[in-house]
Each structure stands twice: as C-alpha cells, then as structure tokens.
Design a protein around this motif. Structure first.
Motif, mmCIF file in Angstrom:
data_model
loop_
_atom_site.group_PDB
_atom_site.id
_atom_site.type_symbol
_atom_site.label_atom_id
_atom_site.label_comp_id
_atom_site.label_asym_id
_atom_site.label_seq_id
_atom_site.Cartn_x
_atom_site.Cartn_y
_atom_site.Cartn_z
ATOM 1 N N ARG A 85 0.832 -1.202 0.000
ATOM 2 C CA ARG A 85 0.000 0.000 0.000
ATOM 3 C C ARG A 85 0.867 1.253 0.000
ATOM 4 O O ARG A 85 0.582 2.210 -0.704
ATOM 5 N N ALA A 86 1.915 1.254 0.821
ATOM 6 C CA ALA A 86 2.812 2.405 0.941
ATOM 7 C C ALA A 86 4.217 1.900 1.242
ATOM 8 O O ALA A 86 4.636 1.882 2.404
ATOM 9 N N PRO A 87 4.954 1.480 0.217
ATOM 10 C CA PRO A 87 6.266 0.863 0.461
ATOM 11 C C PRO A 87 7.270 1.786 1.145
ATOM 12 O O PRO A 87 8.020 1.344 2.013
ATOM 13 N N GLY A 88 7.282 3.049 0.778
ATOM 14 C CA GLY A 88 8.231 3.978 1.399
ATOM 15 C C GLY A 88 7.953 4.178 2.872
ATOM 16 O O GLY A 88 8.862 4.140 3.708
ATOM 17 N N ARG A 89 6.693 4.403 3.206
ATOM 18 C CA ARG A 89 6.322 4.589 4.618
ATOM 19 C C ARG A 89 6.561 3.326 5.421
ATOM 20 O O ARG A 89 6.993 3.390 6.572
ATOM 21 N N THR A 90 6.291 2.178 4.803
ATOM 22 C CA THR A 90 6.518 0.908 5.499
ATOM 23 C C THR A 90 8.005 0.726 5.786
ATOM 24 O O THR A 90 8.384 0.371 6.901
ATOM 25 N N ALA A 91 8.847 0.970 4.804
ATOM 26 C CA ALA A 91 10.299 0.837 5.004
ATOM 27 C C ALA A 91 10.794 1.805 6.072
ATOM 28 O O ALA A 91 11.621 1.440 6.915
ATOM 29 N N LEU A 92 10.293 3.029 6.045
ATOM 30 C CA LEU A 92 10.694 4.018 7.044
ATOM 31 C C LEU A 92 10.268 3.584 8.447
ATOM 32 O O LEU A 92 11.052 3.658 9.396
ATOM 33 N N ALA A 93 9.036 3.120 8.572
ATOM 34 C CA ALA A 93 8.540 2.694 9.886
ATOM 35 C C ALA A 93 9.296 1.478 10.408
ATOM 36 O O ALA A 93 9.676 1.438 11.582
ATOM 37 N N VAL A 94 9.531 0.507 9.540
ATOM 38 C CA VAL A 94 10.273 -0.696 9.963
ATOM 39 C C VAL A 94 11.710 -0.320 10.311
ATOM 40 O O VAL A 94 12.251 -0.772 11.325
ATOM 41 N N GLY A 95 12.328 0.525 9.500
ATOM 42 C CA GLY A 95 13.702 0.961 9.778
ATOM 43 C C GLY A 95 13.815 1.736 11.075
ATOM 44 O O GLY A 95 14.723 1.490 11.888
ATOM 45 N N TYR A 148 7.594 -5.099 11.308
ATOM 46 C CA TYR A 148 6.765 -5.330 10.118
ATOM 47 C C TYR A 148 5.475 -6.060 10.490
ATOM 48 O O TYR A 148 4.388 -5.713 10.024
ATOM 49 N N LEU A 149 5.580 -7.052 11.356
ATOM 50 C CA LEU A 149 4.409 -7.780 11.814
ATOM 51 C C LEU A 149 3.424 -6.842 12.505
ATOM 52 O O LEU A 149 2.210 -6.906 12.279
ATOM 53 N N ALA A 150 3.939 -5.950 13.345
ATOM 54 C CA ALA A 150 3.072 -4.996 14.036
ATOM 55 C C ALA A 150 2.357 -4.080 13.046
ATOM 56 O O ALA A 150 1.164 -3.794 13.199
ATOM 57 N N LEU A 151 3.076 -3.616 12.020
ATOM 58 C CA LEU A 151 2.448 -2.769 11.001
ATOM 59 C C LEU A 151 1.339 -3.499 10.258
ATOM 60 O O LEU A 151 0.251 -2.947 10.040
ATOM 61 N N VAL A 152 1.602 -4.722 9.859
ATOM 62 C CA VAL A 152 0.611 -5.496 9.116
ATOM 63 C C VAL A 152 -0.594 -5.802 10.008
ATOM 64 O O VAL A 152 -1.747 -5.679 9.569
ATOM 65 N N ALA A 153 -0.355 -6.167 11.253
ATOM 66 C CA ALA A 153 -1.457 -6.445 12.183
ATOM 67 C C ALA A 153 -2.297 -5.192 12.416
ATOM 68 O O ALA A 153 -3.533 -5.248 12.429
ATOM 69 N N TRP A 154 -1.638 -4.053 12.602
ATOM 70 C CA TRP A 154 -2.352 -2.791 12.809
ATOM 71 C C TRP A 154 -3.198 -2.440 11.584
ATOM 72 O O TRP A 154 -4.385 -2.111 11.708
ATOM 73 N N ALA A 155 -2.596 -2.521 10.418
ATOM 74 C CA ALA A 155 -3.327 -2.194 9.190
ATOM 75 C C ALA A 155 -4.499 -3.150 8.981
ATOM 76 O O ALA A 155 -5.576 -2.727 8.542
ATOM 77 N N GLY A 156 -4.314 -4.411 9.306
ATOM 78 C CA GLY A 156 -5.400 -5.375 9.194
ATOM 79 C C GLY A 156 -6.527 -5.067 10.166
ATOM 80 O O GLY A 156 -7.708 -5.134 9.806
#
Length: 117
Positions: free
Chosen positions: A29-39, A88-96
């Motif tokens: 959905r948002a690869p840049g934001r996901t990479a930034l958040a995971v990083g 990454y798991l937390a982001l995916v769980a939150w988005a879900g």
C-alpha cells in the motif's frame, strides 16, 4: 542445528509478507512509509538492546539454534532480523485491524441506512 532460529524468522516473515501482498496492508500500500517505519522501529529497538546490553540486563545465552555470528557482544546476527520482523508484523497487524474496523463501520452504516428506508 545452527541457523534454525534465523530460518524460522525468515519463514514467518515470508508468511506475513504474503498476507500483506494479498490484502495490500502495508508494503504493497505504501512501500516507502513501510520501510521508514520498519527501519525506525528496528533502530529504536537496537538502541534499546544496546542500553540493555551495556547495563547487563540483556545477555546472549548459548543456543545451538543461533548461527554464532555476533554483530557486537551479546548481539547475535538474528536480533536485528527479528526486530525488523517484529516491526513489520506490528504494522501489518495494525493495518489489518484498521481495515476490519473500517469495514464493520461501513457495514453498520449501510444497515442503518437500509433500515431507515
């Protein structure tokens, strides 16, 4: 058996990645934001680990499941991989969860609209 822990993390991450791809929750959905958040999350937790290691709270035990490669004293190679997976798991769980809640709200509003007719 060295490497089993790292393999388990990578297999788990692949599963989460497949869920993310199927439902377009984070990276698709948002690869840049996901990479930034995971990083950023991984960096935060690595600093947290460094403080814990420096104060003697965190120590690496001996396990035959680790590769045996240390990035620093008491910091195995598997640790940053695990921390990135955790973020990454937390982001995916939150988005879900957000998607499910939004869907329920939309469905409830549609039901109210139909009932009002």
């Amino acid at each position: 058996m060295p490497g089993i822990y790292l393999a388990a993390i990578l297999v788990s991450a692949a599963g989460v990645l497949l869920l993310d791809r199927r439902w377009h929750l984070a990276a698709w959905r948002a690869p840049g934001r996901t990479a930034l958040a995971v990083g950023a999350g991984t960096a935060f937790f690595l600093v947290w680990d460094a403080v814990g290691i420096a104060t003697g709270v965190f120590v690496k035990g001996d396990s035959p499941l680790l590769l045996g490669i240390d990035l620093a004293p008491h910091l195995p190679l598997e640790e940053p991989v695990f921390l990135a997976f955790l973020c990454y798991l937390a982001l995916v769980a939150w988005a879900g969860a957000v998607r499910v809640i939004d869907r329920r709200k939309t469905d409830a509003a549609a039901l109210r609209s139909e009932a009002g007719r």
